[in-house]
Design an enzyme around this catalytic site. Structure first.
Site, short mmCIF file in Angstrom:
data_model
loop_
_atom_site.label_atom_id
_atom_site.label_comp_id
_atom_site.label_asym_id
_atom_site.label_seq_id
_atom_site.Cartn_x
_atom_site.Cartn_y
_atom_site.Cartn_z
CG ASP A 1 -0.36 -0.07 2.52
OD1 ASP A 1 0.81 -0.81 2.60
OD2 ASP A 1 -0.80 0.54 3.51
CG ASP B 1 6.98 4.47 1.99
OD1 ASP B 1 7.19 3.10 2.26
OD2 ASP B 1 6.23 5.31 2.62
CD GLU C 1 4.34 0.51 6.98
OE1 GLU C 1 5.02 1.18 7.85
OE2 GLU C 1 3.81 1.54 6.03
CD GLU C 2 2.56 3.96 4.22
OE1 GLU C 2 2.45 4.72 5.11
OE2 GLU C 2 3.43 4.13 3.37
#
Length: 583
Positions: free
Chosen positions: A128, A159, A193-194
């Site tokens: 993500d 990222d 993860e974000e």
């Protein structure tokens, strides 16, 4: 006869000077070079058109995470489907690979090694990305994967899709050559993860447990990049490996007072009391941990690349701790490295223009240095505020991550360090604190060796692109990402090789550390006898040895003496010895 105070002070200062020079010489030694990975090598993975196409297509999926319940799940799922279709050796053709979707969107892989006695490791990344803003200020559309001036543009290029695709390309290449690694490894791609990673990494870690995985040798996840031309006073590239993450403590401060009319205000209002409390927190930061934590080793390992005077100071943090802390505290980026930081992120009060507010609230976000605990931070805040009318409520508390091993005999760290040096031979690899947070928190029970590093080469102006405008990665750097992960996989099979610190091939636990030692005895004496009168002696010794396993040692004995007797008068001696040898 009594020796004068001036003589004593002068002798002590001389001793300090000698110790400073010795430490500077010791820390200025450079490690031996590592064999560089070159494009002409038979195992170099070139950035072919198909590999570049894979990455560009990956960027086109808008795998945005806004909140834990607000994700672009369709794009995240389709990105997973694209991965499955694009890497046939991993997903269809190899008998040593098993894989599965976890919680619908995350992906988990197991690559079976040939030696079941070797403890496996884990490579992590996430699928993500964060939302995009200011579309009109991007040099290329953020979900295009467009190439401009040798750079691939798009959200996720640094990222963290470069790591996702880099790991996949490296593994696909390995399998295409019919290579079975000696050591098994896992790959885990989370999808949220974000937004803390609970539904991605949280479920992946649980699934590993269900599959019988209890311990991992080490974990490599996204983290700090290779920086060049950014760190003041260091010209070479610096690859910082996050061996710990800061903790996080979010507090709500509140003050309650009786409401009233603004025409008859009290002497102090809830807003005024709370504002004073917040001001005290901002004016009295948490103490510097320089000299006690990871950042000390980080700075000392950069010493060989500094100018002489910088070397002298950084080599002797024990002496220059306070001025160095003051200097580092002046910049937000370095201040965050040496202490627990305080950020007031919200302040709410007031109900009407002419009503004395009954309640004022503020939210304070602390990022906790690994040398402190949540409770220590709360106690410090309470002592600084020093007002019982200000209530402190804990909204979120996460302790700093344990510090991973990063010594010369720590296998996972040395594997990563060697792999970095093969791609960036001029780089200095140092341990560091990751000031942000990743989803590695869900895997901490599997190993104490968690390393947070992204093989992304950044120059001045690039760090601002992280979660910002014009996120991009160069074509050259993306090729380095792929080859970094390939070499990491191959180096993980080389326990026992001299290229990775001469580790023993059959041991997964750290080797017994009896092969080296450092000693620094210091003595100061003042005596008076009938026959000898008085004397002052200050012997100092410093030695660093490596046994026959490493083959080299350094010794620096120093002695200083000052004596006065009736028969011999007085004399002063300062023998100094410095030796460097190879057995």
């Amino acid at each position: 006869m009594i020796i004068s105070v001036t003589t004593v002070y002068g002798s002590v200062l001389l001793i300090l000077a000698v110790i400073m020079v010795i430490r500077t010489v010791h820390l200025s030694r450079r490690p031996p070079p590592t064999t560089e990975c070159k494009e002409t090598d038979s195992d170099f993975i070139p950035l072919t058109d198909i590999r570049l196409h894979h990455f560009q297509e990956a960027i086109k999926f808008e795998t945005i995470s806004r909140e834990s319940d607000d994700l672009n799940v369709e794009d995240i799922y389709n990105f997973g489907e694209y991965i499955i279709a694009s890497f046939p050796n991993i997903h269809h053709n190899s008998s040593i690979v098993t894989w599965e979707r976890v919680n619908n969107y995350s992906l988990l892989y197991h690559i079976q090694g040939s030696d079941p006695a070797l403890q496996p490791y884990l490579l992590m990344a996430h699928m993500d990305v964060v939302p995009v803003t200011n579309l009109d200020k991007w040099d290329a559309p953020p979900f295009s994967g467009e190439i401009k001036d040798g750079f691939i543009y798009g959200r996720g290029t640094i990222d963290d899709k470069q790591n996702v695709m880099g790991i996949l390309e490296a593994t696909e290449f390995l399998l295409s050559r019919n290579i079975q690694p000696n050591r098994s490894f896992y790959i885990a791609f989370g999808h949220d993860e974000e937004v803390k990673g609970t539904n991605g990494a949280g479920h992946l870690a649980r699934r590993l447990r269900e599959k019988g995985v209890e311990k991992l040798n080490f974990i490599v996840d996204e983290g700090m990049p290779v920086l060049e031309g950014i760190l003041d006073g260091v010209a070479v590239p610096v690859a910082s490996v996050g061996v710990s993450e800061k903790g996080q403590l979010i507090l709500k401060l509140s003050v309650e007072m009786p409401p009233g009319h603004s025409s008859i205000p009290p002497k102090e209002s809830s807003i005024g009391i709370l504002a004073q409390a917040v001001q005290r927190l901002e004016e009295n930061p948490h103490p510097s941990m320089l000299g006690y934590g990871i950042e000390t080793d980080m700075l000392e390992q950069l010493v060989p690349e500094m100018s002489y005077w910088r070397r002298l100071i950084i080599s002797n943090i024990w002496l220059f701790r306070y001025p160095l802390s003051w200097i580092m505290s002046r910049k937000p980026t370095t201040n965050a490295v040496v202490r627990t930081v305080t950020a007031v992120t919200m302040f709410n009060a007031g109900v009407k223009l002419n009503v004395i507010p009954p309640l004022a609230e503020a939210v304070v976000n602390h990022r906790i240095h690994p040398s402190q605990t949540c409770q220590e931070v709360i106690d410090y805040d309470r002592s600084v505020i020093n007002d019982d009318r200000v209530k402190i409520e804990v909204l979120t508390a996460m302790e700093p991550h344990p510090t991973s091993n990063y010594g010369d005999l720590d296998f996972g760290y040395q594997v990563l360090k060697t792999s970095v040096k093969q791609l960036w031979p001029k780089a200095t690899v140092v341990p560091a604190i990751l000031v942000g947070n990743t989803d590695t928190i869900f895997y901490l029970n599997f190993t104490k060796n968690v390393y947070r590093f992204s093989p992304t080469h950044m120059f001045p102006g690039d760090p601002e692109r992280f979660h910002g405008l014009n996120e991009r990665i160069s074509l050259k750097n993306y090729a380095q990402v792929i080859n970094f992960f390939y070499h990491l996989i191959r180096n993980s099979d080389k326990a026992g090789s001299t290229s990775i610190c001469a580790l023993k091939p059959t041991q997964d636990e750290p080797a017994e550390r009896t092969g080296s030692y450092l000693w620094l005895p210091v003595g100061l004496g003042l005596c008076e006898t009938e026959r000898m009168g008085s004397c002052l002696w200050l012997p100092v010794g410093l030695g660093l040895c490596e046994t026959e396993r490493m083959g080299s040692y350094l010794w620096l004995p120093v002695g200083l003496g000052l004596c006065e007797t009736e028969r011999m008068g007085s004399y002063f001696w300062l023998p100094v010895g410095l030796g460097l040898s190879k057995t």
